[in-house]
Design an enzyme around this catalytic site. Structure first.
Site, PDB file in Angstrom:
ATOM      1  N   ILE A  17     -21.753 -77.992  69.351  1.00  0.00           N
ATOM      2  CA  ILE A  17     -20.611 -78.917  69.290  1.00  0.00           C
ATOM      3  C   ILE A  17     -19.397 -78.230  68.652  1.00  0.00           C
ATOM      4  O   ILE A  17     -18.267 -78.375  69.125  1.00  0.00           O
ATOM      5  CB  ILE A  17     -21.009 -80.185  68.496  1.00  0.00           C
ATOM      6  N   ASP A  62     -21.255 -70.119  54.109  1.00  0.00           N
ATOM      7  CA  ASP A  62     -22.284 -71.152  54.029  1.00  0.00           C
ATOM      8  C   ASP A  62     -21.594 -72.369  53.430  1.00  0.00           C
ATOM      9  O   ASP A  62     -21.101 -72.319  52.299  1.00  0.00           O
ATOM     10  CB  ASP A  62     -23.411 -70.640  53.112  1.00  0.00           C
ATOM     11  N   ASN A  89     -18.369 -79.913  60.706  1.00  0.00           N
ATOM     12  CA  ASN A  89     -19.361 -80.049  61.784  1.00  0.00           C
ATOM     13  C   ASN A  89     -20.681 -79.339  61.484  1.00  0.00           C
ATOM     14  O   ASN A  89     -21.713 -79.719  62.025  1.00  0.00           O
ATOM     15  CB  ASN A  89     -18.724 -79.484  63.074  1.00  0.00           C
ATOM     16  N   TYR A 153     -31.944 -85.780  56.501  1.00  0.00           N
ATOM     17  CA  TYR A 153     -30.769 -85.564  57.359  1.00  0.00           C
ATOM     18  C   TYR A 153     -30.032 -86.890  57.582  1.00  0.00           C
ATOM     19  O   TYR A 153     -28.805 -86.971  57.437  1.00  0.00           O
ATOM     20  CB  TYR A 153     -31.268 -84.979  58.681  1.00  0.00           C
ATOM     21  N   LYS A 157     -26.308 -88.049  56.563  1.00  0.00           N
ATOM     22  CA  LYS A 157     -25.329 -88.403  57.601  1.00  0.00           C
ATOM     23  C   LYS A 157     -24.737 -89.795  57.325  1.00  0.00           C
ATOM     24  O   LYS A 157     -23.557 -90.032  57.589  1.00  0.00           O
ATOM     25  CB  LYS A 157     -25.982 -88.368  58.985  1.00  0.00           C
ATOM     26  N   ILE A 186     -27.231 -84.626  71.793  1.00  0.00           N
ATOM     27  CA  ILE A 186     -26.336 -83.700  72.489  1.00  0.00           C
ATOM     28  C   ILE A 186     -27.127 -82.407  72.738  1.00  0.00           C
ATOM     29  O   ILE A 186     -27.751 -81.869  71.808  1.00  0.00           O
ATOM     30  CB  ILE A 186     -25.094 -83.356  71.624  1.00  0.00           C
TER      31      ILE A 186
END
Ligand code: NAP
Length: 260
Positions: A17, A62, A89, A153, A157, A186
């Site tokens: 992405i 990083d 991103n 995760y 998010k 995606i």
């Protein structure tokens, strides 16, 4: 050209992405700073941009390291004098439920997905505030909106959505906008391991999407372009699902409800 004279910094710009966003933004006139944890990946994106006649800088950082993020931000600002657009991103997704994930893996998810947004925004915001112009686009996920696994995760998010809202409220008076995109599935290299285990994974997931396909990186890039551009000049604090309709409802539930 919707981003003429703009400078955009894209984290995770060397793959998936982030690469699609970098290429599209450059096509629309932006100078692009592609940041990735491996320099060769960022360089590959920058090389594609230059080959197409655009301007790009590749940097290694990083996003979970304050020192590396600050060094990259300084280099971007020294090269182009400003950053108008920040796309947070870069991301990883490791581990599953809380009974099986170890502490180190939990911390790593939070460090990259959530702390990375904090560190990069903190490094770039002073320049945006001084210029009274900025657009921050955070890439969250449908995982941040509902319970679909990958707990560390997903929790990170979800936090990114709230952080985006606070950025929008706090810095709106300085004409800095902050919006968040929640992509569904995606097709990118982040799925590598799962595709290796099951080459049909995208075909299987497609049936859950009202639009009956999974997404491509360009689907997200076009949404990011809109949010970065002046077309979105009165849009801040928004959560934009780019998910083929996945979050619009539960088809199977609706089918059972309406069954005779
Ligand atoms: P991707 O192809 O793996 O790209 C992510 C890039 O970020 C990779 O180059 C990755 O490097 C880099 N990266 C990882 N950790 C980093 C760090 N600590 N510092 C700097 N760079 C780092 O994945 P993608 O699918 O394009 O994901 C982009 C974003 O979209 C992520 O935030 C992801 O959570 C989100 N997203 C993706 C999907 C999806 O289905 N693909 C859905 C919803 C949201 P490595 O390859 O070395 O890790």
């Amino acid at each position: 050209m919707r981003l003429a004279n703009r400078v955009a910094l894209v984290t995770g710009g060397g793959s998936g992405i982030g690469q699609a966003i970098s290429l599209l933004f450059a096509q629309e006139g932006a100078k692009v700073v592609a940041v990735d944890r491996y320099l060769d990946r960022a360089e590959a994106t920058a090389a594609q941009i230059r080959a197409a006649g655009g301007e790009a800088l590749a940097l290694k950082a990083d996003v979970a390291s304050q020192a590396e993020v600050n060094a990259a931000a300084e280099q971007a600002l020294a090269t182009y004098g400003k950053v108008d657009i920040l796309v947070n991103n870069a991301g990883i997704s490791l581990g599953s439920d809380i009974l099986t994930i170890d502490e180190e893996t939990w911390d790593l998810n939070i460090a990259v997905v959530l702390k990375g947004v904090y560190l990069c925004s903190k490094a770039i915001l002073p320049n945006m505030l001084a210029n009274r112009r900025g657009a921050i686009i955070n890439i969250s996920s449908v995982n941040g909106l509902t319970g679909i696994g990958e707990e560390a995760y997903s929790a990170a998010k979800a936090a990114v959505i709230n952080l985006t809202q606070n950025l929008a409220v706090r810095y709106g008076p300085y004409q800095v906008r902050a919006n968040v995109i929640c992509p569904g599935t995606i097709e990118t290299p982040i799925w590598g391991e799962r595709v290796a285990k099951d080459p049909q994974v995208f075909a299987k997931l497609a049936k859950w999407y009202p639009l009956r396909r999974v997404g491509q990186p360009e689907d997200v890039a076009r949404a990011a372009l809109f949010l970065a551009s002046d077309d979105a000049s009165w849009i801040t604090g928004a959560t934009l699902n780019v998910d083929g309709g996945l979050m619009a409802g539960t088809g199977n539930f609706a089918d059972d409800l309406s069954a005779e």
